[in-house]
Design an enzyme around this catalytic site. Structure first.
Site, PDB file in Angstrom:
ATOM      1  N   GLU A 134       0.808  -1.222   0.000  1.00 32.96           N
ATOM      2  CA  GLU A 134       0.000   0.000   0.000  1.00 32.96           C
ATOM      3  C   GLU A 134       0.843   1.274   0.000  1.00 32.96           C
ATOM      4  OE1 GLU A 134      -2.756  -0.543   3.269  1.00 32.96           O
ATOM      5  OE2 GLU A 134      -3.808  -2.137   2.195  1.00 32.96           O
ATOM      6  N   ASN A 194       2.235  -4.935  -3.316  1.00 34.26           N
ATOM      7  CA  ASN A 194       0.818  -5.240  -3.094  1.00 34.26           C
ATOM      8  C   ASN A 194       0.050  -3.936  -2.870  1.00 34.26           C
ATOM      9  OD1 ASN A 194      -0.984  -7.574  -2.533  1.00 34.26           O
ATOM     10  ND2 ASN A 194      -1.134  -6.762  -0.449  1.00 34.26           N
ATOM     11  N   HIS A 234     -10.172  -5.869  -2.757  1.00 35.70           N
ATOM     12  CA  HIS A 234     -11.238  -5.578  -1.781  1.00 35.70           C
ATOM     13  C   HIS A 234     -12.275  -4.729  -2.516  1.00 35.70           C
ATOM     14  CE1 HIS A 234      -9.038  -7.184   1.604  1.00 35.70           C
ATOM     15  NE2 HIS A 234      -7.994  -6.429   1.325  1.00 35.70           N
ATOM     16  N   GLU A 265      -6.112 -10.425  -1.932  1.00 32.29           N
ATOM     17  CA  GLU A 265      -6.895 -10.253  -0.687  1.00 32.29           C
ATOM     18  C   GLU A 265      -8.381 -10.120  -1.008  1.00 32.29           C
ATOM     19  OE1 GLU A 265      -5.386  -7.080   1.783  1.00 32.29           O
ATOM     20  OE2 GLU A 265      -3.298  -7.643   1.443  1.00 32.29           O
ATOM     21  N   ASP A 267     -12.186  -9.876  -1.348  1.00 31.32           N
ATOM     22  CA  ASP A 267     -13.541  -9.976  -0.800  1.00 31.32           C
ATOM     23  C   ASP A 267     -14.407  -9.039  -1.632  1.00 31.32           C
ATOM     24  OD1 ASP A 267     -12.720  -7.505   0.446  1.00 31.32           O
ATOM     25  OD2 ASP A 267     -12.365  -8.541   2.344  1.00 31.32           O
TER      26      ASP A 267
HETATM   27  C1  XIL Z   1      -6.439  -6.369   7.891  1.00 25.58           C
HETATM   28  C2  XIL Z   1      -6.819  -7.556   8.752  1.00 25.58           C
HETATM   29  O1  XIL Z   1      -7.731  -8.360   8.029  1.00 25.58           O
HETATM   30  C3  XIL Z   1      -7.458  -7.099  10.048  1.00 25.58           C
HETATM   31  O2  XIL Z   1      -7.659  -8.204  10.915  1.00 25.58           O
HETATM   32  C4  XIL Z   1      -6.544  -6.072  10.735  1.00 25.58           C
HETATM   33  O3  XIL Z   1      -7.200  -5.573  11.887  1.00 25.58           O
HETATM   34  C5  XIL Z   1      -6.217  -4.942   9.790  1.00 25.58           C
HETATM   35  O4  XIL Z   1      -5.627  -5.455   8.610  1.00 25.58           O
HETATM   36  N1  XIL Z   1      -4.956  -4.618   3.314  1.00 25.58           N
HETATM   37  C6  XIL Z   1      -3.977  -5.439   3.807  1.00 25.58           C
HETATM   38  C7  XIL Z   1      -4.262  -6.321   4.958  1.00 25.58           C
HETATM   39  O5  XIL Z   1      -2.886  -5.498   3.209  1.00 25.58           O
HETATM   40  O6  XIL Z   1      -3.132  -6.527   5.751  1.00 25.58           O
HETATM   41  C8  XIL Z   1      -5.403  -5.828   5.787  1.00 25.58           C
HETATM   42  O7  XIL Z   1      -5.721  -6.813   6.768  1.00 25.58           O
HETATM   43  C9  XIL Z   1      -6.590  -5.504   4.923  1.00 25.58           C
HETATM   44  C10 XIL Z   1      -6.253  -4.439   3.905  1.00 25.58           C
END
Ligand code: XIL
Length: 475
Positions: A134, A194, A234, A265, A267
């Site tokens: 990020e 990422n 996401h 990641e 969802d």
């Molecule tokens: C999130 C986890 O799912 C949570 O449990 C935690 O509180 C915060 O981080 N991008 C990422 C992940 O790269 O590491 C994040 O994970 C979600 C967004």
């Protein structure tokens, strides 16, 4: 015909696998899940063949302020579990502004110490590491973040980027360190960058995705250190986080740089009502999985948790299972994903040209199928060359714009496409027209090119793009 091709030509229903991991393996990719030690229920090893520690490898868990390691037991549990269930591990994550813990505010030297300690602790048991997470700002600005560790960045010559030799770039410097550690240890670990909101070529309303373009520039500039790109996936109602039809074209252009790409990641908010390309969550999952399957170098998909109720964004109900605590029920989205995986990589793509066993584009960086039509001889103004990566019915063109003996501030390139050829996607340029004579011009961040230097843009199309003679003008 190879054996693999014969397998893929069998009626999918007859050959259908019944778990995500088996179906993915047959198609030649991993299907993974993010997990914590308290979520290592049997379903993890049954359905998934890759595991990402959801939190247990983040610096706030395992880093000391001097870059040492601590509290690695959770991470060890996850790595061991993965190994005993034949799962790959995606390490997550070494350099990040968030969840930095004791590393918050650390120098590059301390980050480098931590990078070395973390990579060496698990070695090749970690197939992929997210080295930098990020790095880019929100709201589609295309800029780097302004928080630590990006506060260490310096644009020495003030040209608006951190890519020059005199610049300081936490992305470059962290990847260089990670690559050194991998090479010194003879490790097989691949190094990834990422990010999120970088999935499509465009965002809501057709605006170009500047964040994706900025990530593309980073990967192109640091290709020698970066092995893989994670597109978090996401997907939600944020205008920059929706699913667009150009997801596949975007991850393809990264793949064309020679890196592996992952949807790392995933969802998908179940009420992506007006902004998405499918009808409901299951359909959206299908589209996202298909985009990956259609890109040969898309080597894995990871969902960010097992069930909705145990997700970091439980209110979006974005995952493949309901239930919890080891007792899970499959959702429609699960069945859609399984079905799509079972179709394999050779199913007809929804929006871009088909790729099949006889027409697969090369898996290496784009190869020029014909010599450049105009060699980039220095002139005042600019010159342009086209390299093509073609397959039956389609192509990706990369156009290099080279400044002449003086710097330029804006450029445009005119191309005349053969009859029957249509441009479907463009990156790093504005475009007018889709067939016949098409005009491309710089976008805000790539108009200025120093004397003798170049910038590149690309486009994808249907039909054949032979015999292109680009005409470059600049001011
Ligand atoms: C999130 C986890 O799912 C949570 O449990 C935690 O509180 C915060 O981080 N991008 C990422 C992940 O790269 O590491 C994040 O994970 C979600 C967004």
């Amino acid at each position: 015909m190879s054996g693999a091709v014969t397998v893929q030509s069998i009626d999918p229903a007859a050959a259908a696998e019944t778990t995500l991991r088996a179906a993915a393996a047959k198609a030649g990719l991993f299907f993974g899940v993010a997990a914590s030690p308290n979520r290592l229920h049997p379903i993890v090893g049954q359905e998934f063949n890759q595991l990402t520690p959801e939190n247990d490898m983040k610096p706030d868990r395992i880093a000391t302020s001097s870059g040492g390691l601590q509290n690695t037991s959770g991470a060890d549990t996850l790595v061991n579990h993965a190994q005993s269930n034949n799962m790959l591990v995606r390490g997550h994550t070494l350099v990040w502004h968030s969840q930095a813990g004791a590393l918050q505010g650390a120098s590059q030297a301390t980050l480098n110490t931590f990078i070395g300690n973390a990579i060496n602790r698990w070695g090749s048991r970690i197939a992929y590491w997210d080295v930098v997470n990020e790095a880019l700002e929100d709201n589609n600005t295309g800029r780097r973040r302004t928080q630590w560790p990006h506060t260490m960045n310096r644009d020495a010559n003030g040209d608006g980027d951190f890519f020059d030799a005199g610049d300081t770039d936490v992305i470059r410097d962290s990847f260089i360190r990670a690559k050194q550690v991998v090479q010194a240890g003879g490790l097989t670990t691949k190094l990834c960058i990422n990010d999120y909101d970088v999935e499509g070529l465009t965002v809501q309303g057709g605006t170009q995705n500047r964040k994706a373009n900025a990530l593309y520039d980073i990967v192109r500039n640091y290709r020698q250190y970066i092995d893989c790109v994670g597109f978090q996936g996401h997907f939600n109602d944020n205008p920059n986080s929706i699913i667009t039809n150009d997801l596949q074209a975007n991850i393809q252009r990264f793949a064309d740089l020679g890196v592996e790409v992952h949807l790392s990641e995933v969802d998908i908010d179940d009420d992506l009502s007006n902004n998405d390309i499918g009808a409901g969550q299951a359909e959206n999952y299908r589209k996202v999985v298909r985009a990956c399957l259609n890109v040969t170098k898309c080597t894995g998909i990871t969902v960010w948790g097992i069930s909705d109720s145990e997700s970091w964004r439980s209110s979006e109900r974005g995952l493949l299972f309901t239930g919890g605590n080891g007792s899970y029920q499959k959702k429609a989205a699960y069945h859609a994903v399984l079905d799509e995986l079972n179709k394999g990589r050779n199913s007809t793509p929804p929006t871009t040209p088909p790729v099949g066993p006889t027409t697969l584009p090369p898996t290496t960086p784009p190869v020029t199928s014909a010599p450049p039509t105009t060699p980039p001889t220095p002139t005042t103004g600019c010159s342009a060359t086209v390299s093509l990566n073609s397959w039956t019915g389609g192509f990706v063109a990369t156009v290099r714009v080279t400044a002449g003996t003086s710097p330029i501030n804006r450029w445009s390139v005119q191309l005349t496409l053969p009859p029957g050829t249509t441009v479907t996607n463009v990156w790093n340029a504005n475009r007018s027209g889709t067939s016949g004579t098409v005009q491309f011009s710089n976008v805000s961040y790539n108009g200025s090119v120093n004397a003798g230097q170049y910038t590149e843009f690309g486009f994808q199309g249907t039909g054949a793009a032979t015999g292109l003679t680009p005409v470059c003008t600049a001011s």
